[in-house]
Design a protein around this motif. Structure first.
Motif, PDB file in Angstrom:
ATOM      1  N   LEU A  74       1.092  -1.096  -0.080  1.00  0.00           N
ATOM      2  CA  LEU A  74      -0.138  -0.217   0.009  1.00  0.00           C
ATOM      3  C   LEU A  74       0.603   1.167   0.196  1.00  0.00           C
ATOM      4  O   LEU A  74       0.555   2.116  -0.848  1.00  0.00           O
ATOM      5  CB  LEU A  74      -1.003  -0.016   1.096  1.00  0.00           C
ATOM      6  N   ALA A  75       1.886   1.226   0.799  1.00  0.00           N
ATOM      7  CA  ALA A  75       2.795   2.488   0.913  1.00  0.00           C
ATOM      8  C   ALA A  75       3.630   2.693  -0.379  1.00  0.00           C
ATOM      9  O   ALA A  75       3.596   3.836  -0.961  1.00  0.00           O
ATOM     10  CB  ALA A  75       3.979   2.365   1.825  1.00  0.00           C
ATOM     11  N   SER A  76       3.920   1.577  -1.097  1.00  0.00           N
ATOM     12  CA  SER A  76       4.790   1.886  -2.365  1.00  0.00           C
ATOM     13  C   SER A  76       4.029   2.380  -3.208  1.00  0.00           C
ATOM     14  O   SER A  76       4.112   3.165  -4.219  1.00  0.00           O
ATOM     15  CB  SER A  76       5.444   0.369  -2.665  1.00  0.00           C
ATOM     16  N   TYR A  77       2.478   1.733  -3.709  1.00  0.00           N
ATOM     17  CA  TYR A  77       1.656   2.072  -4.473  1.00  0.00           C
ATOM     18  C   TYR A  77       1.277   3.393  -4.133  1.00  0.00           C
ATOM     19  O   TYR A  77       0.964   4.370  -5.083  1.00  0.00           O
ATOM     20  CB  TYR A  77       0.423   1.193  -4.558  1.00  0.00           C
ATOM     21  N   LEU A  78       0.951   3.929  -2.927  1.00  0.00           N
ATOM     22  CA  LEU A  78       0.530   5.141  -2.774  1.00  0.00           C
ATOM     23  C   LEU A  78       1.643   6.348  -3.099  1.00  0.00           C
ATOM     24  O   LEU A  78       1.114   7.387  -3.546  1.00  0.00           O
ATOM     25  CB  LEU A  78       0.221   5.329  -1.259  1.00  0.00           C
ATOM     26  N   ALA A  79       2.660   6.231  -2.917  1.00  0.00           N
ATOM     27  CA  ALA A  79       3.778   6.899  -3.185  1.00  0.00           C
ATOM     28  C   ALA A  79       3.709   7.138  -4.823  1.00  0.00           C
ATOM     29  O   ALA A  79       3.724   8.243  -5.235  1.00  0.00           O
ATOM     30  CB  ALA A  79       5.290   6.364  -2.811  1.00  0.00           C
ATOM     31  N   GLU A  80       3.505   6.194  -5.526  1.00  0.00           N
ATOM     32  CA  GLU A  80       3.507   6.360  -7.052  1.00  0.00           C
ATOM     33  C   GLU A  80       2.314   7.041  -7.369  1.00  0.00           C
ATOM     34  O   GLU A  80       2.331   7.866  -8.425  1.00  0.00           O
ATOM     35  CB  GLU A  80       3.569   4.999  -7.725  1.00  0.00           C
ATOM     36  N   ARG A  81       1.060   6.678  -6.771  1.00  0.00           N
ATOM     37  CA  ARG A  81      -0.163   7.177  -7.047  1.00  0.00           C
ATOM     38  C   ARG A  81      -0.105   8.739  -6.853  1.00  0.00           C
ATOM     39  O   ARG A  81      -0.679   9.613  -7.607  1.00  0.00           O
ATOM     40  CB  ARG A  81      -1.355   6.512  -6.364  1.00  0.00           C
ATOM     41  N   ALA A 133      -1.375  19.723 -14.508  1.00  0.00           N
ATOM     42  CA  ALA A 133      -1.947  19.871 -15.841  1.00  0.00           C
ATOM     43  C   ALA A 133      -3.338  20.503 -15.626  1.00  0.00           C
ATOM     44  O   ALA A 133      -3.991  20.437 -16.995  1.00  0.00           O
ATOM     45  CB  ALA A 133      -1.739  18.651 -16.552  1.00  0.00           C
ATOM     46  N   GLY A 134      -3.824  20.623 -14.685  1.00  0.00           N
ATOM     47  CA  GLY A 134      -5.166  21.244 -14.463  1.00  0.00           C
ATOM     48  C   GLY A 134      -6.361  20.290 -14.253  1.00  0.00           C
ATOM     49  O   GLY A 134      -7.461  20.421 -14.120  1.00  0.00           O
ATOM     50  N   LYS A 135      -6.127  18.872 -13.979  1.00  0.00           N
ATOM     51  CA  LYS A 135      -6.844  18.006 -13.761  1.00  0.00           C
ATOM     52  C   LYS A 135      -7.093  17.660 -12.220  1.00  0.00           C
ATOM     53  O   LYS A 135      -6.473  17.768 -11.595  1.00  0.00           O
ATOM     54  CB  LYS A 135      -6.388  16.590 -14.188  1.00  0.00           C
ATOM     55  N   PRO A 136      -8.414  17.478 -11.685  1.00  0.00           N
ATOM     56  CA  PRO A 136      -8.797  17.453 -10.478  1.00  0.00           C
ATOM     57  C   PRO A 136      -8.299  16.207  -9.847  1.00  0.00           C
ATOM     58  O   PRO A 136      -8.225  15.137 -10.600  1.00  0.00           O
ATOM     59  CB  PRO A 136     -10.290  17.555 -10.432  1.00  0.00           C
ATOM     60  N   PRO A 137      -8.047  16.074  -8.641  1.00  0.00           N
ATOM     61  CA  PRO A 137      -7.512  15.041  -7.962  1.00  0.00           C
ATOM     62  C   PRO A 137      -8.725  13.953  -7.721  1.00  0.00           C
ATOM     63  O   PRO A 137     -10.090  14.478  -7.704  1.00  0.00           O
ATOM     64  CB  PRO A 137      -7.012  15.467  -6.648  1.00  0.00           C
ATOM     65  N   SER A 138      -8.484  12.687  -7.547  1.00  0.00           N
ATOM     66  CA  SER A 138      -9.447  11.767  -7.300  1.00  0.00           C
ATOM     67  C   SER A 138      -9.455  11.298  -5.823  1.00  0.00           C
ATOM     68  O   SER A 138      -8.383  11.288  -5.296  1.00  0.00           O
ATOM     69  CB  SER A 138      -9.132  10.278  -8.124  1.00  0.00           C
ATOM     70  N   ARG A 139     -10.771  11.030  -5.468  1.00  0.00           N
ATOM     71  CA  ARG A 139     -10.692  10.737  -3.918  1.00  0.00           C
ATOM     72  C   ARG A 139     -10.886   9.349  -3.793  1.00  0.00           C
ATOM     73  O   ARG A 139     -10.638   8.785  -2.540  1.00  0.00           O
ATOM     74  CB  ARG A 139     -12.226  11.148  -3.528  1.00  0.00           C
ATOM     75  N   PHE A 140     -10.394   8.520  -4.813  1.00  0.00           N
ATOM     76  CA  PHE A 140     -10.365   7.048  -4.802  1.00  0.00           C
ATOM     77  C   PHE A 140      -9.029   6.652  -4.777  1.00  0.00           C
ATOM     78  O   PHE A 140      -8.096   7.255  -5.275  1.00  0.00           O
ATOM     79  CB  PHE A 140     -10.988   6.214  -5.886  1.00  0.00           C
ATOM     80  N   LEU A 141      -8.718   5.596  -4.174  1.00  0.00           N
ATOM     81  CA  LEU A 141      -7.248   4.800  -3.972  1.00  0.00           C
ATOM     82  C   LEU A 141      -7.126   4.478  -5.075  1.00  0.00           C
ATOM     83  O   LEU A 141      -5.606   4.596  -5.528  1.00  0.00           O
ATOM     84  CB  LEU A 141      -7.204   3.851  -2.886  1.00  0.00           C
ATOM     85  N   PHE A 142      -7.894   3.748  -6.065  1.00  0.00           N
ATOM     86  CA  PHE A 142      -7.554   3.112  -7.298  1.00  0.00           C
ATOM     87  C   PHE A 142      -8.264   3.821  -8.375  1.00  0.00           C
ATOM     88  O   PHE A 142      -9.408   3.511  -8.945  1.00  0.00           O
ATOM     89  CB  PHE A 142      -7.685   1.605  -7.358  1.00  0.00           C
ATOM     90  N   PRO A 143      -7.759   5.131  -8.785  1.00  0.00           N
ATOM     91  CA  PRO A 143      -8.620   6.035  -9.658  1.00  0.00           C
ATOM     92  C   PRO A 143      -8.692   5.486 -11.099  1.00  0.00           C
ATOM     93  O   PRO A 143      -7.918   4.681 -11.487  1.00  0.00           O
ATOM     94  CB  PRO A 143      -7.861   7.438  -9.649  1.00  0.00           C
ATOM     95  N   SER A 144      -9.839   5.910 -11.724  1.00  0.00           N
ATOM     96  CA  SER A 144      -9.880   5.457 -13.146  1.00  0.00           C
ATOM     97  C   SER A 144     -10.717   6.842 -13.978  1.00  0.00           C
ATOM     98  O   SER A 144     -11.278   7.586 -13.406  1.00  0.00           O
ATOM     99  CB  SER A 144     -10.669   4.205 -13.373  1.00  0.00           C
ATOM    100  N   HIS A 145     -10.406   6.650 -15.335  1.00  0.00           N
ATOM    101  CA  HIS A 145     -11.054   7.688 -16.133  1.00  0.00           C
ATOM    102  C   HIS A 145     -12.554   7.443 -16.369  1.00  0.00           C
ATOM    103  O   HIS A 145     -13.046   8.161 -16.988  1.00  0.00           O
ATOM    104  CB  HIS A 145     -10.187   7.842 -17.372  1.00  0.00           C
ATOM    105  N   GLY A 146     -13.037   6.126 -16.066  1.00  0.00           N
ATOM    106  CA  GLY A 146     -14.476   5.810 -16.423  1.00  0.00           C
ATOM    107  C   GLY A 146     -15.331   6.545 -15.463  1.00  0.00           C
ATOM    108  O   GLY A 146     -14.951   7.351 -14.693  1.00  0.00           O
ATOM    109  N   LYS A 147     -16.686   6.378 -15.723  1.00  0.00           N
ATOM    110  CA  LYS A 147     -17.736   7.053 -15.136  1.00  0.00           C
ATOM    111  C   LYS A 147     -17.787   6.788 -13.621  1.00  0.00           C
ATOM    112  O   LYS A 147     -18.265   7.834 -12.911  1.00  0.00           O
ATOM    113  CB  LYS A 147     -18.935   6.432 -15.558  1.00  0.00           C
ATOM    114  N   ALA A 148     -17.491   5.910 -12.937  1.00  0.00           N
ATOM    115  CA  ALA A 148     -17.661   5.591 -11.824  1.00  0.00           C
ATOM    116  C   ALA A 148     -16.358   6.326 -11.160  1.00  0.00           C
ATOM    117  O   ALA A 148     -16.167   6.525  -9.765  1.00  0.00           O
ATOM    118  CB  ALA A 148     -17.064   3.907 -11.481  1.00  0.00           C
TER     119      ALA A 148
END
Length: 312
Positions: A192-199, A209-224
């Motif tokens: 979790l720590a290693s992935y979180l640093a990369e994320r 680049a002007g994109k809003p941050p995601s509130r999810f741990l595993f973000p995606s560009h999809g509708k969800a």
């Protein structure tokens, strides 16, 4: 409240109430919608509707479902949805009776949950760690899933806030909005720590680049906005192929079964496992004791000398 005139409206209002008043999960709402619309289509073909259907109509529908070869569990689920709808209709004053209240369901055929061996889980974890792309994310997904026994929806929709501060436990929001704490193993915390640093680094680049941050741990560009169950299902099948585990044996839910079974085999308390799985009733968790008993029985039959047939 005046009863709606169309069956589709009955379903819509019922689902809205379930979401607002009962905080029903999205998957539960989708299941209710499918089952009730199927019942509505059947009633319409018989020339009636929700408002005028009687007990015999509901019973005839269940008989028709059985004739179609639907499993007991499916028929039981459909009857449950119908009962819930009519209970709601009675409470709202849409009907003066509940035509399904005294109908007993077909029951559920008890089947032992299929699980995976520790060696098979290890091969899946190794395959995730060797992913050619998204290595840290895939490793984190698999480590968290096996370490906590979360449902796949709970896993993919985890908020990133839950992962902050090197937590020893994760706060998980489960069915019906109920929250529970699940402990993290050292390998899961490290992943979790290693992935979180990369994320977080990727999020910072996106923010610039002007994109809003995601509130999810595993973000995606999809509708969800987060990794979907369908996508994770495909990932875990890929891990199975590369790990030498038959893909037909591997599903996210089977990892949940493996989590519970391996804990029980290791001597964990059944009540503790119930809490970690988020089961409302310990009877649901007790099924895993039968899995362990079956494994022990098979072990004796395979290896005990008195269980083997002797040549005369």
């Amino acid at each position: 409240m005046t009863a709606p005139t169309q069956m589709s409206r009955w379903v819509q209002v019922f689902l809205e109430a379930q979401a607002a008043e009962m905080d029903a999960a999205q998957n539960t709402l989708l299941s209710y919608a499918r089952d009730l619309r199927g019942f509505a289509d059947w009633l319409q073909a018989q020339g009636t509707d929700f408002a005028d259907a009687c007990r015999s109509d509901v019973e005839d529908y269940l008989i028709d479902c059985e004739t179609q070869g639907l499993a007991k569990s499916t028929r039981a689920r459909r009857l449950s949805a119908i009962k819930q709808l009519y209970r709601f209709a009675f409470d709202e004053g849409w009907r003066a009776d509940n035509p399904a209240v005294q109908i007993k369901g077909p029951g559920r055929a008890q089947r032992l949950p299929k699980t995976l061996s520790i060696a098979e889980v290890d091969r899946l974890l190794d395959a995730a760690r060797a992913s050619p792309k998204e290595t840290l994310r895939n490793t984190c997904l698999m480590e968290l899933l096996y370490a906590t026994g979360m449902r796949v929806t709970e896993l993919v929709s985890l908020p990133v806030a839950a992962a902050r501060g090197d937590p020893r436990m994760l706060l998980v929001r489960g069915k019906g909005g109920k929250e529970r704490l699940v402990p993290l193993s050292p390998p899961a915390r490290q992943a979790l720590a290693s992935y979180l640093a990369e994320r977080d680094a990727a999020e910072e680049t996106a923010r610039k680049a002007g994109k809003p941050p995601s509130r999810f741990l595993f973000p995606s560009h999809g509708k969800a906005g987060h990794l979907t169950r369908h996508r994770f299902f495909g990932l875990i099948k890929d891990f199975a192929l590369r790990g030498g585990v038959p893909p037909s044996k591997v599903t996210p839910h089977r990892l949940r079964h493996a989590f519970a079974t391996h804990l029980l085999e290791g001597g964990a308390d059944l009540r503790a496992i119930q809490t970690m799985l988020g089961h409302a009733d310990v009877a649901t968790t007790e099924i895993y004791t039968h899995v362990v008993d079956a494994r022990l029985r098979d072990l004796v039959l395979q290896h005990h000398p008195l269980a083997k047939s002797r040549k005369s």
